[in-house]
Every structure is written in structure tokens, then in C-alpha cells.
Design a protein around this motif. Structure first.
Motif, PDB file in Angstrom:
ATOM      1  N   LYS A  71      12.218   0.040  -0.946  1.00  0.00           N
ATOM      2  CA  LYS A  71      11.866   0.873  -2.095  1.00  0.00           C
ATOM      3  C   LYS A  71      10.426   1.335  -1.894  1.00  0.00           C
ATOM      4  O   LYS A  71       9.512   0.513  -1.842  1.00  0.00           O
TER       5      LYS A  71
ATOM      6  N   ARG B   9       7.313   3.681  -3.239  1.00  0.00           N
ATOM      7  CA  ARG B   9       6.844   4.354  -4.453  1.00  0.00           C
ATOM      8  C   ARG B   9       5.373   4.731  -4.329  1.00  0.00           C
ATOM      9  O   ARG B   9       4.527   3.878  -4.016  1.00  0.00           O
ATOM     10  N   GLY B  10       5.102   5.995  -4.567  1.00  0.00           N
ATOM     11  CA  GLY B  10       3.706   6.449  -4.629  1.00  0.00           C
ATOM     12  C   GLY B  10       2.934   6.164  -3.356  1.00  0.00           C
ATOM     13  O   GLY B  10       1.733   5.877  -3.400  1.00  0.00           O
TER      14      GLY B  10
ATOM     15  N   GLY C 160       1.984  10.493  -2.161  1.00  0.00           N
ATOM     16  CA  GLY C 160       2.871   9.876  -3.151  1.00  0.00           C
ATOM     17  C   GLY C 160       4.319  10.062  -2.748  1.00  0.00           C
ATOM     18  O   GLY C 160       5.056  10.823  -3.367  1.00  0.00           O
TER      19      GLY C 160
ATOM     20  N   ASP D 117       8.083   8.896  -2.459  1.00  0.00           N
ATOM     21  CA  ASP D 117       9.022   8.045  -3.192  1.00  0.00           C
ATOM     22  C   ASP D 117      10.408   8.165  -2.571  1.00  0.00           C
ATOM     23  O   ASP D 117      10.934   9.274  -2.474  1.00  0.00           O
TER      24      ASP D 117
ATOM     25  N   ASP E  58      14.265   5.535  -1.709  1.00  0.00           N
ATOM     26  CA  ASP E  58      14.941   4.240  -1.575  1.00  0.00           C
ATOM     27  C   ASP E  58      15.913   4.294  -0.409  1.00  0.00           C
ATOM     28  O   ASP E  58      16.442   5.355  -0.096  1.00  0.00           O
TER      29      ASP E  58
ATOM     30  N   GLY F 286      -0.154   2.399  -2.515  1.00  0.00           N
ATOM     31  CA  GLY F 286       1.130   2.607  -3.177  1.00  0.00           C
ATOM     32  C   GLY F 286       1.968   1.353  -3.044  1.00  0.00           C
ATOM     33  O   GLY F 286       1.415   0.251  -3.018  1.00  0.00           O
TER      34      GLY F 286
ATOM     35  N   LYS G 129       4.939  14.634   0.384  1.00  0.00           N
ATOM     36  CA  LYS G 129       5.768  14.135  -0.725  1.00  0.00           C
ATOM     37  C   LYS G 129       7.235  14.322  -0.395  1.00  0.00           C
ATOM     38  O   LYS G 129       7.587  15.237   0.355  1.00  0.00           O
TER      39      LYS G 129
END
Ligand code: ATP
Length: 235
Positions: free
Chosen positions: A8, A10-11, A24, A26, A28, A61, A212
Motif C-alpha cells: 500500500k 500513499r503520498g 504523492g 498512491d 495498492d 510518505g 503522481k
């Protein structure tokens, strides 16, 4: 209910010196999944893999592997948790034999493949054991680089453009290898420029743009999204 993600992110941010390149990220990855990171040159795909592996010095992050936060860990500790990275340049040492190259990464956790298991996946490697690393073809070097990382016991593989510069017949072989690794339970994050290849092996595609993740396309919805994807990739 959905299964908990294996990884996972994130950021996730990362820098080369003062140069801020991930802004950032993100995404999964589920256990046993093959996902790709697609995007234009310089989008930040390689840097994302390097950040997950912990080889980017300046990163921030959250990267959680099976419930363990890894963002502050050194890369050796991340390897011990079961992440293996095959860089785009493959890292085969010219001065070492195939066998020496194969034995180079330490077995950092239980479950690493034996040499026999690696030869079973990549029969060519066995025939070339005493050759010098760089006497191998590009495809053989790529297989050696993947085989070698399987020895460590990694169960999440980060593969950076494994098909780059390879002939179509070798690309097919790499595709079959990835499919086999998936069947055997490995989880794979693949950076690819060749999205036709990506479509033959992946479950889902994440689109990276300017540091991103801007979209996610399930592989079975790729055809319906092909114009959008062409737009992202500028092809
Ligand atoms: P490519 O397919 O070209 O490798 P990529 O999506 O993998 O693209 P990255 O290699 O992650 O992109 O690069 C992201 C940004 O970081 C780019 O602007 C790139 O110029 C910059 N960059 C990459 N490596 C370095 C480095 N060693 N030092 C400074 N900047 C770098």
C-alpha cells in the motif's frame, strides 16, 4: 470483502538532491497480482520502484508491505521483508561468470528458490553457467537478473522494463516467465513502455504522470480505454 493489499503506497514523494520528482504517489497491489506502472519518459516510474526498494535516499510518505511501514527502513531491511528489485540496467557483472552472478545476492529470507528451481524456470542459464556475464544475450541477461532475485526469497518483484531492447520472441519468453511466477504466487510490479506486452501479463495498470498516479485501468477494460491511454502516453 476485498483482500488486504500486499503493498500500500500513499503520498510517496522522492527527491534527487534538490530535485523533487515524486509528488504523492498512491497505489495498492493485491497479493498475487501483476500491476504495471505506465507513463511517459521521466514520469517517475523508475523512481517509484527505487523508492519502494529504499534506494532513494530522500523519500517521504508511506509504503506499507503486509502491514509493515517501510518508508524509514534501509534497503537491506526492505529486502529482508521480501521485496526484490531488478533495475533496468540489470546489474550483471561483466567480470563474473553467470554462476558467480547468480550467487551474488544473499538469501535474505526463507523461501528463496534453489539453483535447480531457477534452472527449471530458465534452462538457458544452466547451459551458460561458466560463461562470463556479459557474454550472454540481452534476453539471457534479463533472465539471469530475474532468476538471481528469486534466490533472495523475495515475493514482491519490482521489474523495470524487462523487455527493453529485446527481440519479440524473447519478449514472449519473458511474458511466459512472468505468467508462471504469478501462478506460483509472486506479486509483481512492472514498469513498461511496451503496453501491448503489459496487456498480456498484467491485471491492472497504473498511469504515472509528473510524479503522481493519475489513473488506474483494469486490464480487461484496456480496449475500452485505449484512446485515453494513448493520450496519457503520447503515442
Ligand atoms: P524513464 O522511462 O525515462 O526511466 P521514468 O518514468 O522511469 O522514465 P524516472 O527515471 O523515475 O522516470 O525519472 C523521474 C524524473 O527524475 C525525471 O525528470 C528524471 O529526469 C529525473 N531523474 C531520474 N534519475 C535521476 C538522477 N539520478 N538524478 C537526477 N534526476 C534524475
Amino acid at each position: 470483502a476485498d483482500t488486504a493489499p500486499l503493498l500500500k503506497v500513499r503520498g510517496l514523494e522522492a527527491w534527487y538532491g534538490e530535485s523533487h520528482v515524486l509528488h504523492g504517489i498512491d497505489f495498492d497491489v493485491a497479493p498475487g497480482e501483476v500491476v504495471t506502472l505506465l507513463g511517459r519518459n521521466g514520469a517517475g516510474k523508475t523512481t517509484t520502484l527505487k523508492s519502494i526498494m529504499g534506494v532513494m535516499n530522500k523519500r517521504r510518505g508511506s509504503v506499507v508491505l503486509e502491514g509493515t511501514e517501510t518508508i524509514a527502513l534501509p534497503s537491506r531491511a526492505i529486502a529482508r521483508l521480501g521485496i526484490g528489485y531488478v533495475p533496468e540496467e540489470r546489474g550483471i557483472y561483466a567480470s563474473l561468470s553467470v554462476e558467480e552472478n547468480l550467487l551474488l545476492p544473499p538469501q535474505v529470507r526463507p523461501g528463496g528458490l534453489s539453483l535447480e528451481q531457477i534452472f527449471e524456470l530458465f534452462p538457458n542459464i544452466k547451459e551458460r553457467l561458466k560463461s562470463q556475464g556479459t557474454k550472454l544475450s540481452g534476453g539471457e541477461q534479463q533472465m539471469l537478473a530475474i532468476g538471481r532475485i528469486l534466490r533472495t526469497g523475495a515475493h514482491l518483484l519490482l521489474l523495470d522494463e524487462p523487455t527493453e531492447g529485446l527481440a519479440p520472441v524473447i519478449i514472449e519468453q519473458i511474458g511466459r516467465t512472468i505468467a508462471r511466477l504469478k501462478r506460483e504466487g509472486f506479486t509483481i510490479i512492472l514498469v513498461e513502455q511496451n503496453f501491448r506486452f503489459a496487456a498480456t501479463v498484467a491485471d491492472r495498470h497504473y498511469v504515472v504522470e509528473q510524479g503522481k498516479v493519475i489513473d488506474m485501468i483494469p486490464n480487461d477494460e484496456l480496449d475500452a480505454n485505449i484512446d485515453k491511454l494513448h493520450g496519457y502516453l503520447g503515442v
